[in-house]
Write a protein that holds these residues in place. Structure first.
Motif, mmCIF file in Angstrom:
data_model
loop_
_atom_site.group_PDB
_atom_site.id
_atom_site.type_symbol
_atom_site.label_atom_id
_atom_site.label_comp_id
_atom_site.label_asym_id
_atom_site.label_seq_id
_atom_site.Cartn_x
_atom_site.Cartn_y
_atom_site.Cartn_z
ATOM 1 N N ALA A 153 0.822 -1.201 0.000
ATOM 2 C CA ALA A 153 0.000 0.000 0.000
ATOM 3 C C ALA A 153 0.859 1.254 0.000
ATOM 4 C CB ALA A 153 -0.921 0.007 1.221
ATOM 5 N N THR A 154 0.243 2.367 -0.372
ATOM 6 C CA THR A 154 0.833 3.685 -0.261
ATOM 7 C C THR A 154 -0.197 4.583 0.405
ATOM 8 O OG1 THR A 154 1.787 5.526 -1.525
ATOM 9 C CG2 THR A 154 0.054 4.288 -2.586
ATOM 10 N N ILE A 155 0.253 5.565 1.197
ATOM 11 C CA ILE A 155 -0.662 6.382 1.986
ATOM 12 C C ILE A 155 -0.241 7.851 1.897
ATOM 13 C CG2 ILE A 155 0.696 5.895 4.083
ATOM 14 C CD1 ILE A 155 -1.923 6.113 5.690
ATOM 15 N N ASN A 156 -1.214 8.755 1.707
ATOM 16 C CA ASN A 156 -0.870 10.174 1.662
ATOM 17 C C ASN A 156 -1.189 10.844 2.996
ATOM 18 O OD1 ASN A 156 -3.638 10.719 1.661
ATOM 19 N ND2 ASN A 156 -3.696 11.446 -0.453
ATOM 20 N N LYS A 157 -0.940 12.158 3.088
ATOM 21 C CA LYS A 157 -1.044 12.826 4.380
ATOM 22 C C LYS A 157 -2.478 12.921 4.893
ATOM 23 C CE LYS A 157 -1.287 17.621 2.692
ATOM 24 N NZ LYS A 157 -0.612 18.933 2.716
ATOM 25 N N SER A 158 -3.461 12.743 3.997
ATOM 26 C CA SER A 158 -4.868 12.738 4.412
ATOM 27 C C SER A 158 -5.316 11.369 4.893
ATOM 28 C CB SER A 158 -5.759 13.199 3.250
ATOM 29 O OG SER A 158 -5.425 14.516 2.856
ATOM 30 N N GLY A 159 -4.417 10.388 4.813
ATOM 31 C CA GLY A 159 -4.760 9.034 5.230
ATOM 32 C C GLY A 159 -5.449 8.216 4.161
ATOM 33 N N ILE A 160 -5.489 8.721 2.915
ATOM 34 C CA ILE A 160 -6.050 7.955 1.799
ATOM 35 C C ILE A 160 -5.033 6.902 1.380
ATOM 36 C CG2 ILE A 160 -6.968 8.050 -0.540
ATOM 37 C CD1 ILE A 160 -7.668 10.982 -0.013
ATOM 38 N N ILE A 161 -5.502 5.677 1.208
ATOM 39 C CA ILE A 161 -4.614 4.541 0.950
ATOM 40 C C ILE A 161 -4.929 3.934 -0.410
ATOM 41 C CG2 ILE A 161 -3.899 2.267 1.792
ATOM 42 C CD1 ILE A 161 -5.067 3.259 4.530
ATOM 43 N N ALA A 162 -3.904 3.607 -1.158
ATOM 44 C CA ALA A 162 -4.058 2.896 -2.420
ATOM 45 C C ALA A 162 -3.242 1.613 -2.347
ATOM 46 C CB ALA A 162 -3.610 3.751 -3.592
ATOM 47 N N PHE A 163 -3.820 0.521 -2.832
ATOM 48 C CA PHE A 163 -3.114 -0.761 -2.796
ATOM 49 C C PHE A 163 -3.655 -1.676 -3.875
ATOM 50 C CE2 PHE A 163 -6.700 -0.980 0.132
ATOM 51 C CZ PHE A 163 -7.312 -2.194 -0.183
ATOM 52 N N GLY A 164 -2.860 -2.666 -4.218
ATOM 53 C CA GLY A 164 -3.292 -3.695 -5.139
ATOM 54 C C GLY A 164 -3.791 -4.903 -4.371
ATOM 55 N N PHE B 276 -7.197 -0.683 -5.327
ATOM 56 C CA PHE B 276 -8.273 -0.201 -4.468
ATOM 57 C C PHE B 276 -7.799 1.076 -3.781
ATOM 58 C CE2 PHE B 276 -9.028 -4.648 -5.072
ATOM 59 C CZ PHE B 276 -10.409 -4.789 -5.101
ATOM 60 N N ILE B 277 -8.738 2.005 -3.611
ATOM 61 C CA ILE B 277 -8.476 3.228 -2.862
ATOM 62 C C ILE B 277 -9.395 3.245 -1.655
ATOM 63 C CG2 ILE B 277 -8.513 5.747 -2.898
ATOM 64 C CD1 ILE B 277 -7.960 5.634 -5.872
ATOM 65 N N ALA B 278 -8.814 3.330 -0.469
ATOM 66 C CA ALA B 278 -9.579 3.378 0.777
ATOM 67 C C ALA B 278 -9.557 4.804 1.297
ATOM 68 C CB ALA B 278 -8.979 2.427 1.809
ATOM 69 N N ASN B 279 -10.748 5.372 1.481
ATOM 70 C CA ASN B 279 -10.861 6.760 1.913
ATOM 71 C C ASN B 279 -12.069 6.920 2.824
ATOM 72 O OD1 ASN B 279 -10.776 9.523 2.228
ATOM 73 N ND2 ASN B 279 -11.386 9.995 0.135
ATOM 74 N N GLY B 280 -11.818 7.138 4.122
ATOM 75 C CA GLY B 280 -12.900 7.386 5.056
ATOM 76 C C GLY B 280 -13.919 6.288 5.156
ATOM 77 N N GLY B 281 -13.486 5.041 5.057
ATOM 78 C CA GLY B 281 -14.404 3.911 5.185
ATOM 79 C C GLY B 281 -14.937 3.393 3.864
ATOM 80 N N SER B 282 -14.755 4.151 2.784
ATOM 81 C CA SER B 282 -15.204 3.672 1.471
ATOM 82 C C SER B 282 -14.043 3.030 0.732
ATOM 83 C CB SER B 282 -15.765 4.833 0.646
ATOM 84 O OG SER B 282 -14.746 5.759 0.329
ATOM 85 N N LEU B 283 -14.378 2.069 -0.136
ATOM 86 C CA LEU B 283 -13.370 1.340 -0.894
ATOM 87 C C LEU B 283 -13.737 1.412 -2.369
ATOM 88 C CD1 LEU B 283 -10.842 -0.269 -0.004
ATOM 89 C CD2 LEU B 283 -12.197 -2.352 -0.236
ATOM 90 N N ASP C 252 -6.497 -14.559 13.774
ATOM 91 C CA ASP C 252 -7.802 -15.165 13.475
ATOM 92 C C ASP C 252 -7.806 -15.861 12.124
ATOM 93 O OD1 ASP C 252 -7.739 -13.002 11.772
ATOM 94 O OD2 ASP C 252 -9.720 -12.238 12.308
ATOM 95 N N GLY C 253 -6.626 -15.959 11.491
ATOM 96 C CA GLY C 253 -6.501 -16.648 10.212
ATOM 97 C C GLY C 253 -6.686 -15.768 8.995
ATOM 98 N N SER C 254 -6.918 -14.488 9.205
ATOM 99 C CA SER C 254 -7.170 -13.589 8.080
ATOM 100 C C SER C 254 -5.900 -12.855 7.662
ATOM 101 C CB SER C 254 -8.254 -12.565 8.443
ATOM 102 O OG SER C 254 -7.793 -11.692 9.459
ATOM 103 N N GLU C 255 -5.977 -12.237 6.505
ATOM 104 C CA GLU C 255 -4.955 -11.320 6.026
ATOM 105 C C GLU C 255 -5.612 -9.955 5.925
ATOM 106 O OE1 GLU C 255 -2.337 -10.529 1.949
ATOM 107 O OE2 GLU C 255 -3.082 -12.539 2.382
ATOM 108 N N ALA C 256 -4.928 -8.899 6.337
ATOM 109 C CA ALA C 256 -5.573 -7.594 6.401
ATOM 110 C C ALA C 256 -4.637 -6.478 5.989
ATOM 111 C CB ALA C 256 -6.101 -7.331 7.810
ATOM 112 N N MET C 257 -5.239 -5.407 5.444
ATOM 113 C CA MET C 257 -4.546 -4.158 5.190
ATOM 114 C C MET C 257 -4.786 -3.263 6.404
ATOM 115 S SD MET C 257 -2.622 -2.353 3.247
ATOM 116 C CE MET C 257 -2.634 -3.433 1.792
ATOM 117 N N ILE C 258 -3.713 -2.725 6.974
ATOM 118 C CA ILE C 258 -3.782 -2.063 8.275
ATOM 119 C C ILE C 258 -3.064 -0.724 8.214
ATOM 120 C CG2 ILE C 258 -3.163 -2.295 10.737
ATOM 121 C CD1 ILE C 258 -3.061 -5.362 10.189
#
Length: 360
Positions: free
Chosen positions: A48-59, A70-77, A320-326
């Motif tokens: 992932a990559t993250i900007n100063k607003s906390g918006i995250i982009a990842f494959g 995917f772009i994660a921003n304020g709970g939306s994907l 818990d057996g999962s993989e997660a973006m954090i």
């Protein structure tokens, strides 16, 4: 009575302040937010990559095949229908990526724009980077032979350095800061390797070390992992942590506060501009609701996973057996609460004086 109510309110506020203590040399606490996991349509993640607003982009790949960015921003994907190298995001929210070595693309608010593609003069494309004005830098191999590093600004692509002179080859990754200074790695015709910058047609040598995965911030500080697995930082001693860390993995991430995050083994660490070292996360650390991290799910091969607020984006295997973006965010020190209260108290003092005067 009014005097007592006013004084008691201030006194109670002081009592409610957290105790202030000197900065500890122990691990500084971080809070963790799970942005996405593989309990739904996503099967596994990439860097992932993250900007100063906390918006995250990842494959990520998806169940049943396929995947994209995917772009994660304020709970939306938001999903982008493209795949390729790990994306880079600027503070304006524009991402750039190499789409399967066919083209370099940017994506902003639903609009995808081609920066360069192999239908033109390029036979292969490196990993692009982008600054906050949207200027993109990328390395390429040319159809006519040789290599070059190019900058795309406002739709105009310009070659800034090539292998027709002192250079024999370049690394696949280059970075650019907001002033337009480009940092890259290369091998000279003499066989010597190093880290270099280019600005306004002037090429400068930063280090004569074999390095990879370089990054540059707006102050011009350069960070890289050098060949022996240790950390290089321009303007300071190299191998700064060689006594404690001899196995740096992937690319160090550098922000505009001169903090540097890096991976060693299965743990992530961060250092500030004074060289103070903190642990971000390690196996066994609690992530959320009693769930712990088992280990990091991949290497941080490209810069961009640290923002100017000190937040770090990573992906991990959980208990818990999962993989997660954090996202990891540093818990503010108690002194910051004291500063906040002091500022508020100074703001309220004129009002308190008026109230006291009117009650007499």
């Amino acid at each position: 009575m009014k005097h007592f109510q006013i004084y008691s309110s201030v006194f109670l506020s002081l009592l409610l302040l957290p105790a202030v203590s000197p900065r500890s040399t122990e691990a500084v606490p971080y809070v963790f937010e799970i942005i996405a996991d593989n309990k739904g349509p996503i099967n596994s993640f990439g860097q992932a990559t993250i900007n100063k607003s906390g918006i995250i982009a990842f494959g990520a790949s998806k169940d049943g095949g396929g995947g994209g960015y995917f772009i994660a921003n304020g709970g939306s994907l938001t999903e982008i229908n493209a795949r390729g190298t790990p994306p880079q995001i600027n503070d304006g929210g524009t991402i750039v990526f190499n789409a399967n070595n066919q083209s370099i693309l940017t994506y902003t608010d639903g609009v995808t724009t081609t920066v360069a593609d192999r239908a033109g003069i390029y036979s292969s494309l490196g990993v692009p980077s982008i600054n906050d004005s949207g200027t993109v830098v990328f390395q390429t191999t040319l159809d006519t032979g040789g290599e070059g590093i190019f900058v795309s600004r406002d739709g105009v692509v310009t070659e800034i350095v090539n292998t027709r002179g002192q250079f024999n080859s370049f690394g696949l990754f280059a970075d650019i800061n907001n002033s337009g200074t480009v940092v890259f790695t290369g091998t000279l015709d003499t066989g010597e390797q190093g880290i270099f910058t280019a600005y306004n047609g002037q090429v400068s040598t930063i280090s004569s070390r074999n390095a990879s995965r370089v990054s540059i911030n707006n102050e011009g500080t350069v960070a890289a992992r050098i060949g022996d697995g240790s950390l290089f930082v321009s303007g300071s001693e190299t191998n700064r942590f060689s006594d404690s860390f001899s196995n740096l993995i992937g690319a160090p991430a550098l922000n505009n506060g001169n903090s540097i995050a890096f991976q060693s083994g299965s743990a992530l660490f961060i250092t500030d501009h004074l060289g103070n070292l903190e642990s971000i996360v390690a196996p066994g650390d609690t992530i959320q609701n009693g769930i712990t991290m088992v280990g990091l799910a991949g290497e941080h091969d490209y810069p961009g996973w640290l923002n100017d607020r000190g937040q770090v984006a990573f992906w991990a295997y959980l208990s818990d057996g999962s993989e997660a973006m954090i996202v990891a965010s540093r818990v503010p020190e108690p002194s910051s609460f004291l500063l906040l209260f002091s500022g508020s108290l100074l703001f309220l003092l004129p009002s308190l004086r008026r109230r006291l005067s009117s009650s007499r």
